[in-house]
Scaffold this active site. Sequence first.
Site, PDB file in Angstrom:
ATOM      1  N   ASP A 111       0.748  -1.261   0.000  1.00 29.78           N
ATOM      2  CA  ASP A 111       0.000   0.000   0.000  1.00 29.78           C
ATOM      3  C   ASP A 111       0.783   1.321   0.000  1.00 29.78           C
ATOM      4  O   ASP A 111       0.468   2.223  -0.743  1.00 29.78           O
ATOM      5  CB  ASP A 111      -0.951   0.026   1.207  1.00 29.78           C
ATOM      6  N   GLU A 157       3.299  -9.490  11.303  1.00 33.30           N
ATOM      7  CA  GLU A 157       2.975  -9.026   9.946  1.00 33.30           C
ATOM      8  C   GLU A 157       4.262  -8.613   9.218  1.00 33.30           C
ATOM      9  O   GLU A 157       4.442  -8.916   8.049  1.00 33.30           O
ATOM     10  CB  GLU A 157       2.001  -7.844  10.045  1.00 33.30           C
TER      11      GLU A 157
END
Length: 438
Positions: free
Chosen positions: A177, A411
Site C-alpha cells: 500500500d 505481519e
Amino acid sequence: MSEPIVIDPDALIEQARAILQANDVNGIFIKPGTYQYPHQWNWDAALVALGLSHFDRPRAEQEIRSLLKGQWKDGMLPHVVYHNGASDYFPTPDFWQIERSPNAPEGVLTSGIVQPPLLATCVRLMHERAPDREASLAFVREIYPALYRWHRWLRTARDPENTGLVAIVHPWESGTDNAARFVEPMIRVIPTRVPAYQRKDFLHVREDERPIQAEYQRFIYLIDLFRQWGYDQETIYARSPFLVQDTLFNALMYRAQRDLRALAAELGEPTEEFDEWLATTRYAFNARLWSEEHGLYFAYDLRARRVLEENGCATFIPLFAGLASERQARRLVEEHLRNPEEYAPDGTRYYVPSQAKNNLFFEPRRYWRGPVWIIINWMVMEGLRRYGYHELAETIRQHSLELVQKSGFMEYYDPRDGTGCGATGFSWTAALTIEMLA
Ligand code: 2M8
C-alpha cells in the site's frame, strides 16, 4: 555478537498450524491476523491455502471456494470478502456500497477493488505436489472457469488499450500500500471533498508502523470516487487520478497466467490465447519497466506518462515470475540485492528490506516502507532459486525462519534487529513458514 538463533522446525510448524487454526472463522475463511484484519483478503487467502495444503487439503480447497464466492458477475475478484458482515475494521461494507454496481455479487459483501492475482500460482503449486492427482485435478476443473474469468477481467478491464500490462487504480491493489513507488503518483491525487470517515487501523497496531495520514486520506478519497462511479471500470480507467502499471502486480499477473496456462493444458482447455498474451506481456514488461541505466525494474505512471524510479523490493518480483533474462537477474542480484547500501545486511541484520535502505523514503518499521515481509522473502527466495542463486536463496530462507523463531508470527519485522511490527498472529507468515519448512 548476539547469540545465533537456533531454528526448531517441528516446533515452528506446530506453532504455525496453531496460528492458522486460531484465525479460522467458523471453517469459512481464515483471517489474515488475530485482531487487525477480521475478514478474508484475496492474496492472503491464496497463501493461506498453500500453507494449509501441506496438512489439510479439504480445508485449503474450502478457503479458495470461500474467496471465489466474492467474485463479481464480470469476473473481478475483490480484495476483501466480508463473509461475516461489518467489524471494527474500516472500511466497512457500507462504506464500499458495492450495490451501486450491477456487477456486484448477490448475497455476499465485498470491497470494490482488487489485489495481486496470486491465486492461480498457489493453485498450481498445490496441484503439482498433490498426493492424489485425480482428486486434485477435479478441484482444478471445478475452479478453472472462475480463475479464467478473473484473469480475463484483468486483461480487459485493466488493459483496455492492449498494452500487455494491467493497471492498478489504488495503492491497496498493489498489496504493498504505501511503498515508495506510489509517493509520486499519490502526490498527484488531490483529495478534494473526502467523505467523513474514521481510521481504525491504529486500534491494534502502533500508529508509526502504519501509513501516514496524507496517504490514508487519498486511499479513502479514491474509494469514494469509485463508488460514485458505480465501480464502472471504463470510467475508472478513464478518470481515476491514480493509474499505475505496477511492477509487482504485473510480475505476479505474468506468473499467474503461466500457471493458469499450465492448468489449462492439463485440463485440455485451449492455450493459444495465453501464449499470445504471455509473449506480448514479456516484451512490454521489459520494454517499459526495465531500466538499463539503473539495472532495476520500476513501475510506470499512466497518468503522468512517467517511469517511477523508486528502488524497492518489487524490483525482484520479476525473478519469481521468470520475466528477467540471466543478465538482468545478475544485475538485480549483484548490483542491488547483495549491495549493503540497499538490501544486504550491514547496519541491518535481515534480508529483504521492503525498500532499499538508501531510498529517501526508507523507514525500517513503517509498513511497506522498509520492514521485512515474509511474503516478499518467499518470492525473492523462489526467484533466486529459479535463476540458480541457491546460496543466497538459502540465506533468505534462514533469515525468514530466524525472524519467526525470534519474534513470532508477525505481519512484518524491523530489518535492523528483527523485532516484530504490525499485526500479531499473522496468517501468511504462518502459512509461508510451513511452506518453507515442509
Ligand atoms: C494490508 O492492506 C490492508 C488494505 O487492503 C490494510 O492495510 O488495511 C496489506 O499489507 C495487504 O497486502 C494485505 O493483503 C492486507 C491483509 O493482510 O493488509
